[in-house]
Design a protein around this motif. Sequence first.
Motif, PDB file in Angstrom:
ATOM      1  N   GLU A 110      66.385  72.819   9.215  1.00  0.00           N
ATOM      2  CA  GLU A 110      66.959  71.954  10.239  1.00  0.00           C
ATOM      3  C   GLU A 110      65.948  70.923  10.723  1.00  0.00           C
ATOM      4  O   GLU A 110      66.329  69.924  11.344  1.00  0.00           O
ATOM      5  CB  GLU A 110      67.463  72.808  11.409  1.00  0.00           C
ATOM      6  CG  GLU A 110      68.136  72.055  12.543  1.00  0.00           C
ATOM      7  CD  GLU A 110      69.414  71.345  12.134  1.00  0.00           C
ATOM      8  OE1 GLU A 110      69.764  70.331  12.751  1.00  0.00           O
ATOM      9  OE2 GLU A 110      70.088  71.820  11.197  1.00  0.00           O
ATOM     10  N   ASP A 111      64.661  71.142  10.435  1.00  0.00           N
ATOM     11  CA  ASP A 111      63.634  70.177  10.860  1.00  0.00           C
ATOM     12  C   ASP A 111      63.575  68.944   9.968  1.00  0.00           C
ATOM     13  O   ASP A 111      62.640  68.159  10.056  1.00  0.00           O
ATOM     14  CB  ASP A 111      62.265  70.848  10.941  1.00  0.00           C
ATOM     15  CG  ASP A 111      61.733  71.317   9.580  1.00  0.00           C
ATOM     16  OD1 ASP A 111      62.341  70.973   8.542  1.00  0.00           O
ATOM     17  OD2 ASP A 111      60.723  72.050   9.553  1.00  0.00           O
ATOM     18  N   HIS A 112      64.591  68.760   9.087  1.00  0.00           N
ATOM     19  CA  HIS A 112      64.759  67.587   8.213  1.00  0.00           C
ATOM     20  C   HIS A 112      63.858  67.615   6.995  1.00  0.00           C
ATOM     21  O   HIS A 112      63.840  66.642   6.233  1.00  0.00           O
ATOM     22  CB  HIS A 112      64.521  66.254   8.955  1.00  0.00           C
ATOM     23  CG  HIS A 112      65.341  66.067  10.188  1.00  0.00           C
ATOM     24  ND1 HIS A 112      65.286  64.891  10.927  1.00  0.00           N
ATOM     25  CD2 HIS A 112      66.198  66.879  10.841  1.00  0.00           C
ATOM     26  CE1 HIS A 112      66.081  65.007  11.976  1.00  0.00           C
ATOM     27  NE2 HIS A 112      66.638  66.208  11.950  1.00  0.00           N
ATOM     28  N   THR A 113      63.070  68.692   6.815  1.00  0.00           N
ATOM     29  CA  THR A 113      62.104  68.703   5.721  1.00  0.00           C
ATOM     30  C   THR A 113      62.446  69.740   4.658  1.00  0.00           C
ATOM     31  O   THR A 113      63.230  70.669   4.883  1.00  0.00           O
ATOM     32  CB  THR A 113      60.687  69.003   6.237  1.00  0.00           C
ATOM     33  OG1 THR A 113      60.622  70.369   6.688  1.00  0.00           O
ATOM     34  CG2 THR A 113      60.291  68.053   7.359  1.00  0.00           C
ATOM     35  N   ILE A 114      61.816  69.535   3.504  1.00  0.00           N
ATOM     36  CA  ILE A 114      61.845  70.495   2.401  1.00  0.00           C
ATOM     37  C   ILE A 114      60.395  70.911   2.156  1.00  0.00           C
ATOM     38  O   ILE A 114      59.486  70.063   2.169  1.00  0.00           O
ATOM     39  CB  ILE A 114      62.427  69.842   1.134  1.00  0.00           C
ATOM     40  CG1 ILE A 114      63.866  69.358   1.394  1.00  0.00           C
ATOM     41  CG2 ILE A 114      62.373  70.809  -0.054  1.00  0.00           C
ATOM     42  CD1 ILE A 114      64.349  68.340   0.393  1.00  0.00           C
ATOM     43  N   ARG A 115      60.201  72.210   1.924  1.00  0.00           N
ATOM     44  CA  ARG A 115      58.838  72.690   1.657  1.00  0.00           C
ATOM     45  C   ARG A 115      58.808  73.470   0.353  1.00  0.00           C
ATOM     46  O   ARG A 115      59.772  74.161   0.008  1.00  0.00           O
ATOM     47  CB  ARG A 115      58.341  73.576   2.799  1.00  0.00           C
ATOM     48  CG  ARG A 115      57.932  72.789   4.053  1.00  0.00           C
ATOM     49  CD  ARG A 115      57.398  73.705   5.132  1.00  0.00           C
ATOM     50  NE  ARG A 115      56.922  72.954   6.282  1.00  0.00           N
ATOM     51  CZ  ARG A 115      55.653  72.551   6.462  1.00  0.00           C
ATOM     52  NH1 ARG A 115      54.743  72.848   5.538  1.00  0.00           N
ATOM     53  NH2 ARG A 115      55.313  71.877   7.537  1.00  0.00           N
ATOM     54  N   LEU A 116      57.693  73.310  -0.353  1.00  0.00           N
ATOM     55  CA  LEU A 116      57.437  74.085  -1.555  1.00  0.00           C
ATOM     56  C   LEU A 116      56.311  75.083  -1.279  1.00  0.00           C
ATOM     57  O   LEU A 116      55.327  74.747  -0.591  1.00  0.00           O
ATOM     58  CB  LEU A 116      57.044  73.160  -2.712  1.00  0.00           C
ATOM     59  CG  LEU A 116      58.201  72.339  -3.312  1.00  0.00           C
ATOM     60  CD1 LEU A 116      57.665  71.190  -4.133  1.00  0.00           C
ATOM     61  CD2 LEU A 116      59.092  73.231  -4.158  1.00  0.00           C
ATOM     62  N   TRP A 117      56.491  76.295  -1.817  1.00  0.00           N
ATOM     63  CA  TRP A 117      55.538  77.384  -1.556  1.00  0.00           C
ATOM     64  C   TRP A 117      55.131  78.021  -2.881  1.00  0.00           C
ATOM     65  O   TRP A 117      55.912  78.068  -3.832  1.00  0.00           O
ATOM     66  CB  TRP A 117      56.187  78.469  -0.680  1.00  0.00           C
ATOM     67  CG  TRP A 117      56.921  77.961   0.524  1.00  0.00           C
ATOM     68  CD1 TRP A 117      58.183  77.503   0.566  1.00  0.00           C
ATOM     69  CD2 TRP A 117      56.436  77.883   1.857  1.00  0.00           C
ATOM     70  NE1 TRP A 117      58.555  77.131   1.844  1.00  0.00           N
ATOM     71  CE2 TRP A 117      57.475  77.355   2.672  1.00  0.00           C
ATOM     72  CE3 TRP A 117      55.203  78.204   2.467  1.00  0.00           C
ATOM     73  CZ2 TRP A 117      57.344  77.158   4.045  1.00  0.00           C
ATOM     74  CZ3 TRP A 117      55.069  78.009   3.837  1.00  0.00           C
ATOM     75  CH2 TRP A 117      56.129  77.475   4.617  1.00  0.00           C
ATOM     76  N   ASN A 118      53.893  78.509  -2.903  1.00  0.00           N
ATOM     77  CA  ASN A 118      53.450  79.316  -4.030  1.00  0.00           C
ATOM     78  C   ASN A 118      54.124  80.673  -3.917  1.00  0.00           C
ATOM     79  O   ASN A 118      53.964  81.377  -2.930  1.00  0.00           O
ATOM     80  CB  ASN A 118      51.920  79.480  -4.007  1.00  0.00           C
ATOM     81  CG  ASN A 118      51.414  80.191  -5.232  1.00  0.00           C
ATOM     82  OD1 ASN A 118      51.807  81.319  -5.517  1.00  0.00           O
ATOM     83  ND2 ASN A 118      50.492  79.550  -5.940  1.00  0.00           N
ATOM     84  N   ALA A 119      54.898  81.046  -4.932  1.00  0.00           N
ATOM     85  CA  ALA A 119      55.694  82.265  -4.832  1.00  0.00           C
ATOM     86  C   ALA A 119      54.847  83.529  -4.849  1.00  0.00           C
ATOM     87  O   ALA A 119      55.339  84.598  -4.474  1.00  0.00           O
ATOM     88  CB  ALA A 119      56.714  82.310  -5.974  1.00  0.00           C
ATOM     89  N   HIS A 120      53.586  83.438  -5.270  1.00  0.00           N
ATOM     90  CA  HIS A 120      52.739  84.617  -5.331  1.00  0.00           C
ATOM     91  C   HIS A 120      51.862  84.736  -4.092  1.00  0.00           C
ATOM     92  O   HIS A 120      51.672  85.848  -3.572  1.00  0.00           O
ATOM     93  CB  HIS A 120      51.872  84.560  -6.596  1.00  0.00           C
ATOM     94  CG  HIS A 120      52.684  84.532  -7.857  1.00  0.00           C
ATOM     95  ND1 HIS A 120      53.433  85.603  -8.311  1.00  0.00           N
ATOM     96  CD2 HIS A 120      52.884  83.521  -8.769  1.00  0.00           C
ATOM     97  CE1 HIS A 120      54.048  85.279  -9.425  1.00  0.00           C
ATOM     98  NE2 HIS A 120      53.734  84.012  -9.735  1.00  0.00           N
TER      99      HIS A 120
END
Length: 1499
Positions: free
Chosen positions: A1300-1310
């Motif tokens: 809802e903060d208007h952003t998309i984030r990518l994360w290291n899955a490990h």
Amino acid sequence: MSSREHTTFTNKTLNPQVSSSSTGRPSHKRTQAYNVASLGLDLVANVAEASDILAPLKAACRATKTILDVMLSINDNHEDWINLAQRLKEYTSSLEEQVALFEADPLKDTVVNNPVRRPLILYAETLDKLYILVANLKEKPSRSKFGFLRAISKVKIDAGEIRRLNQEIEDRHRQFMNALGLFTALHVQTIEQNTKTTKANVETLLTDVDANAILQLPMVAFAASSVHTPCLQGTRQAVLEAIWRWAADDMSDKPIFWLCDIAGSGKSSVAMSTVASWRAEGLLGGQFFFSMASADASTTEKFCSTMAKEIAHHIPELAPQVAKAVKRHPAIMRSPFGEQFRTLVTGPLHHRQQRVIFVLDAIDECKSGSQRKELIDTLAAATRETPNLKVFITSRPDPVLEAVLQQLSIKYKLEDRLHDVKHPDNISDIAIYIHHSLYGILPQDKRQRLVEKANGLFIWASTACRMLTSKFNLSSPEDTYDRLISMNQTGVIDDVYDLVFERTNSEQGSILCAMLALLVAAFEPLDIGDLEDLLKHARVRGSAKALVQTLGSVLVEDQKTGLIHFRHPTLVEYLRRRCVRETVDTTKKVFIDIANAHGQAASWCLKCLQSPTDGLKFNICQLESSFYLNRDITDLGARVSKFISRRLRYASSHWLFHMARTNDDWQHTLSNGVIYVIQSPHVLYWIEILSVTGGVTRAIAGLRGVTGHRGLAEETRRSMTEIRRFIMAFLVPIRDSAPHIYISALPFTPKQSKLHIEGLKVHSNTLVVTQGLEEAYPGLPRALESHIASIYTVAFSPDGSRIVSGSKDSGIQLWDADTGQPLGRPFKANNGFIHSVAFSPDGSRIVSGSDNTLIRLWDADTGQPWGEPLRGHTSTVYAVEFSPDGLRIVSCSADATIRIWDADTGQPLGDPLRGHASAVNDVTFSPDGRRIVSCSEDKTIRLWDAHTGQPLGEPLYGHESVVYTVAFSPDGSQIVSGSGPPLLSRSGDCTIRVWDSLTGRPLGDPLRGHSCAVRAVIFSPDGSKIVSASGQLWGWDNTIRLWDVATGRPLREPLRGHKSCVSSVAFSPDGSQIVSGSWDATIRLWDACSGQPLGEPSQGHESNVNAIAFSPDGSQIVSGSGTIFGSSENTIRLWNAATGQPLGEPFRHHQRSVNAVAFSPDGTRVASGSEDKTIRVWDAVTGQSLGEPLQGHEESVKSVVFSPDGLRIVSGSLDQTVRVWDTITGQPLGEPLREHEGSVNAVGFSPDGLRIVSGSHDKTVRLWDAVAGRPLGEPLRGHERDVYSVSFSPDGSQIVSGSEDHTIRLWNAHTGQPLGEPLHGHTSGVLTVAFAPDTLRLVSGSRDHSIRLWDVVTRQPFGKPLQGHEGSVNAVAFSPDGSQIVSGSNDKTIRLWNSNTGANVNNSTKDGQEPLYPGLSDELPGIPLEIHIPGFKQCSLLHDGWVQSSGKLLFWVPPGNRHGLQYPHLLTIPTSSPLRATRLDFTRFQCGSSWTTVRNNAH
């Protein structure tokens, strides 16, 4: 005459410099004829060189005389020939008058301008044709009795040619004289300007463009002078003196003079006297004489344009202002009446200081009461805003005028003065008239007896005098006098009319009645020639000329137009009363067989339409280009007159209305002619005529009327219904531009329609709609949707053809009851929720009540307000209704009062009805209009005397809660009422009660069944059933129930379909249907017998598309729908991903909104999660639910996903838990996963199935061990608002989340560490994210209605956002091969997009994006489009659907295709959506000057 000689003749006419030596040597006789012609037919000599007007005027006069002399030398008594000669004689006189006017003119530089030049040339060409005809006849005389006809035969010209020339020269002369009249007015202005010799004044002169603009204004052709004459010298002196005093008094606060009296009192003669006087004084601004016998003069449709032309004619210095108004507002004739008047009339008047007077006669003969009211309101407002404007009005007594004018007018009450025998003025006036008219015919004593017999009625006296002085009277004056004197009563005009008609024998009488019937049936006056042709076609053995001569006392032929008029409206009324055969004394009474006359007229119209020479044809007005609208073609009026005969114009406009008024026998007789007209291409040619003559809207009404006729063949009915749908769907291009019937309308017609199939066979060289074309016209939809907020009220029109609705959105919408299509735009009140609407008994008006305390009346056809609002209530108006006779309106309000109003004047009748202790919720009249029943929040029902306003008996007690609704039974013997708790309460008396309306006692026990408040009840038209509607803010009933009145039992199961409170219900007039309106903003129709919903179920979702997924093989799409506020749909649907067609029936078992869907890895199953707290697994082929629902979550299920092996399902819920389920047993695996501190909005499996990811309202993303059910590490923190969507990358190395903060984030899955900075671009919450199969791209959908593609490596967006959805994008997914993206939205659609962003560049410049064509967007009107049309550069879509390039209109796009053209995408589901994808092929597209090659056989 040889072709060479003809060419020479024309050249000499148009260019007198052509040398005579270049011609051949004709015979002596022909040379002699040409010598005469050279003197008489040099009609437009030097016109091309802007010669003085006097020379061509004299030439026209000489030419007409020359032709007349030749004609008179041909000895023939053929009636058409005589008529033509008489017409030329009259035209010669009028031209001589114009010559004399200009010869007396002190200014000689009267240079002819373009607006005069063209009609002058057309007039010359017609004289040329006529000269050729008479010259040939002169050369070939015959001494035989039939020599005239034989001569015509020898030169291959039939008698019809004479009639056509007769008609053509009349039209050309009229156009020329109209243009000349404007030129003369301009010339007078020039003289005045030159005397002042000021540059500023000279600059106000009309240009050619100005004159053209004025000439294009439509004008009513009715000429008052052909029917009415000024007062005889010495009569009406007292009346006229009062008028002169009023006109001269600049200090008077009464700007309107209303001359009011009964029919036949001489009002029109007084009006004619005022016109003559004020014209001479230079005060006359314009005149308009209404006439019920004229289609144009009995409405206000052309009133404003006619008055504007009158102003330009009578006040030449204002002509430039009129022209300026027209040029600034080229479509002004489509604006509301008030806006037309302000623009065309009062606007120009503001540029004049001196007094201006308008004369409006017989306003009561304007047939529409709503138009009369609107006219008077507008005039009243105009006189307030324009101090120099005065208006003289005549009419019969009229309460509408009375109410509006009482404060503004001098109402000259002539009841005593004009027709009271005892009044000295009246005695004197009638005496002067009779003695003057009958001097030398009757002795003085007999004349005096007629004065007494007239009894003050001027029309009696004038009709009697005409009978006595008629040259064609079969009786002697003495015999006629004796019959007049022997009448039993004095001053009874019907007795005089009886005397006029009863002196014929039975055979003559039947012929006379047949001819009169045709005149009465005609929708506008016919001329002598047309009536003769009609009589001949109808095999009526009578003569039109003889009819007018014989009945000269009551009929008159306009010498200028040849039109036949009734001398007075009382004769029309008399004849209409004779349309019903009397049972007593019928031998002496006129009987008008009106149904047969309409049949004869319809047959004649069809004959005219089928004429091979003068009938329907392609491009009948020979329009050269399709780039411009009808209104932009400066000479369109001239073309219409030239190429469409008056006869054909009449037939095109009125044939449907004649048909609708015939009987069944005639319907059968007319069938062949009808089939001809409604078949392609003839129907398109007919629609062409409607387009250029402004008859499109009338045709829609005519088609509706005819298709309701029981005698019509079913196949014909279907064809006519389709034609009506065609005209309604393509009203804009049809009405705006005749060429676009073929260029724009035909290509977009549904594939299965006859017009598409047959029309495009002949007219195929146009654009092709390769995608986005509907299969058929939409049927009645299951739900009617147009309002954007709760619907509070619905009602059927009295004829059942329309539905009206009122809404919280302040709009009132009309709907076609057959198709469910909205009729035009909503009527908009300034503000306020619309709580109640009702039709007047005749269907012409609608009354509405709203929460702004106002009651408004509306014209049911135009949607325009009818007068000022009715003011009096001090709080919300909850209910309004007309009395059964339409004369009164009753209303009730939250102010605890009931009010009764005069429906014509809008004035309150008496004091408010008081008695209820709280808000009055509903009120209605009894069927006889004598009683009123009301109900209230005080839990009571009350009865009132509708005339005195007094309560009738004691209140009716019995309900234990608020009484919301009440109604009478059709016979008035019973009352039904419905009750329920207050709005915010959850419990109360939700019953229906039936009462004896006379005793006030309850009949039987309450009707129980609803679980929420009963909002509406009504009896069926036959009184056998009651329908009720229910709902509550906190309740879930939202149903409709049918009850048996006799037993009090429900007739069947509740009618379900609405998603919220059902606020209003109504039966159709025939009792076969029920209409309901709901707070869910929809209207639904139901079969009143079966209770089944009417209309076709939607091919798509009826609610938000919340979830979406591709099948593993990419061939199918699954979607889930519903709303959290409750929905009757709550379905899952499967779709063919290639075609967008539905696969099987929807999956139905969830009780609430479906929030999530997923395919199993093998594609055989579908899992769904719902607001009803359950998860279901379905067979993807059969749609059957597999086993019992998976239950365990305590709140709604927000997300479901299959594990990679298909053996498990993971779910997330509003109950803040994640659960894992065994897909075989349906049992939960282990305990719920509890760590989140808010609802779990999204879940997903890793590609290896060992981990689960979840996103939550608590702003975190969490990882879980999918086997052990334990959290893995700390939450992933970074988002600042709710996390709505999470997903593993296909290789399992990354996680993506949207918030809802208007952003998309990518994360290291490990490691759980963020990968770079957040992705910014969306302007609102990101609701859904997904990886592409190659892990290199992301797609996201947002509450900002957009979809974005992202480069996972660079973190940058690919291209522009994908625009097109009109609601939040709730779900997105890549196809298995990554080539496509599917999206689901709150706009109820699913869309497929090409994932190659280059194919989806947005062609809108919204949201600050760069324009499609840099440097051009400021100049290019409308929305730029990405379409390529050979020969045209940038194209743009205008707001009204036209596509243009460089100011040229190329084609028009229907509303349902504009969105798809503006926002390119691959496919919309459902394919019939108004947001559907649209593609066009322009390979064979023809437009502009080549548009006529749209026809396959065009040359």
